[in-house]
Motif scaffolding. Structure first.
Motif, PDB file in Angstrom:
ATOM      1  N   ALA A  69       0.841  -1.204   0.000  1.00 49.07           N
ATOM      2  CA  ALA A  69       0.000   0.000   0.000  1.00 49.07           C
ATOM      3  C   ALA A  69       0.870   1.246   0.000  1.00 49.07           C
ATOM      4  O   ALA A  69       1.764   1.395   0.820  1.00 49.07           O
ATOM      5  CB  ALA A  69      -0.909  -0.002   1.222  1.00 49.07           C
ATOM      6  N   GLY A  70       0.646   2.118  -0.959  1.00 51.05           N
ATOM      7  CA  GLY A  70       1.458   3.319  -1.056  1.00 51.05           C
ATOM      8  C   GLY A  70       2.759   3.085  -1.801  1.00 51.05           C
ATOM      9  O   GLY A  70       3.520   4.008  -2.029  1.00 51.05           O
ATOM     10  N   GLY A  71       3.006   1.844  -2.192  1.00 55.25           N
ATOM     11  CA  GLY A  71       4.244   1.541  -2.917  1.00 55.25           C
ATOM     12  C   GLY A  71       5.420   1.371  -1.976  1.00 55.25           C
ATOM     13  O   GLY A  71       5.327   1.654  -0.796  1.00 55.25           O
ATOM     14  N   PHE A  72       6.511   0.905  -2.526  1.00 58.91           N
ATOM     15  CA  PHE A  72       7.713   0.669  -1.724  1.00 58.91           C
ATOM     16  C   PHE A  72       8.450   1.965  -1.412  1.00 58.91           C
ATOM     17  O   PHE A  72       9.279   2.006  -0.524  1.00 58.91           O
ATOM     18  CB  PHE A  72       8.667  -0.272  -2.476  1.00 58.91           C
ATOM     19  CG  PHE A  72       8.165  -1.673  -2.600  1.00 58.91           C
ATOM     20  CD1 PHE A  72       8.410  -2.595  -1.586  1.00 58.91           C
ATOM     21  CD2 PHE A  72       7.443  -2.083  -3.709  1.00 58.91           C
ATOM     22  CE1 PHE A  72       7.954  -3.899  -1.690  1.00 58.91           C
ATOM     23  CE2 PHE A  72       6.980  -3.389  -3.824  1.00 58.91           C
ATOM     24  CZ  PHE A  72       7.225  -4.296  -2.808  1.00 58.91           C
ATOM     25  N   MET A  73       8.174   3.008  -2.171  1.00 61.52           N
ATOM     26  CA  MET A  73       8.889   4.270  -2.002  1.00 61.52           C
ATOM     27  C   MET A  73       8.218   5.183  -0.979  1.00 61.52           C
ATOM     28  O   MET A  73       8.804   6.173  -0.561  1.00 61.52           O
ATOM     29  CB  MET A  73       8.988   5.000  -3.339  1.00 61.52           C
ATOM     30  CG  MET A  73       9.759   4.240  -4.387  1.00 61.52           C
ATOM     31  SD  MET A  73      11.523   4.120  -4.017  1.00 61.52           S
ATOM     32  CE  MET A  73      12.149   5.261  -5.245  1.00 61.52           C
TER      33      MET A  73
END
Ligand SMILES: [Zn+2]
Length: 150
Positions: free
Chosen positions: A21-25
């Motif tokens: 969720a929200g990406g890895f970044m």
């Protein structure tokens, strides 16, 4: 500096991933290379290596998995609990291989601090030196991680 196209593609995957969720970044706006280099310098400062950290995380996770969801006393200072969420995650780096979604929470009984990670986190640290971007749900701050698990 012009980045090779595969890094750009990787950054897009890391940013947009629906897996995490929200990406890895997370909310990190730094280029991937800068994140990797900043965390690598931090590890040097802390006197730890990615392989040493990954070994320790793997050991704690293996002990926790024997508890089948209950807290396990791993050693004098660490208690850990594993959550078996079914399914696997692919590594966002372009190579084959998937990682169990199992997550572990480790608690340092000396400080009371806790930290959590997945099997994929261990792989990302060990193979790619990636602790995820700031603001990512699974970002592992190297200093906090080291403080809890060692
Ligand atoms: Zn990988």
């Amino acid at each position: 500096m012009k980045q090779p196209p595969d890094i750009q593609k990787l950054e897009e995957t890391l940013n947009a991933s629906k897996i995490s969720a929200g990406g890895f970044m997370g909310s990190d706006r730094r280029p991937l290379q800068e994140i990797l280099e900043a965390d690598a310098s931090e590890l040097v400062r802390l006197g730890h290596t990615t392989s040493g950290i990954a070994d320790r995380m793997r050991h704690i996770m293996a002990s926790a998995e024997r508890g089948l969801g209950s807290w396990v006393q791993v050693d004098d200072t660490i208690q850990a609990s594993a959550t078996d969420t079914r399914g696997v995650l692919p590594c966002p780096w372009p190579h084959p291989g998937t990682y169990l979604k199992t997550a572990v929470v480790a608690r340092n009984t000396r400080t009371g601090k806790t930290i959590r990670w997945s099997a994929l986190s261990i792989h990302l640290i060990e193979e790619h030196g990636f602790f995820e971007g700031q603001g990512s749900a699974f970002r592992l701050e190297p200093d906090i991680l080291v403080d809890v698990i060692f």
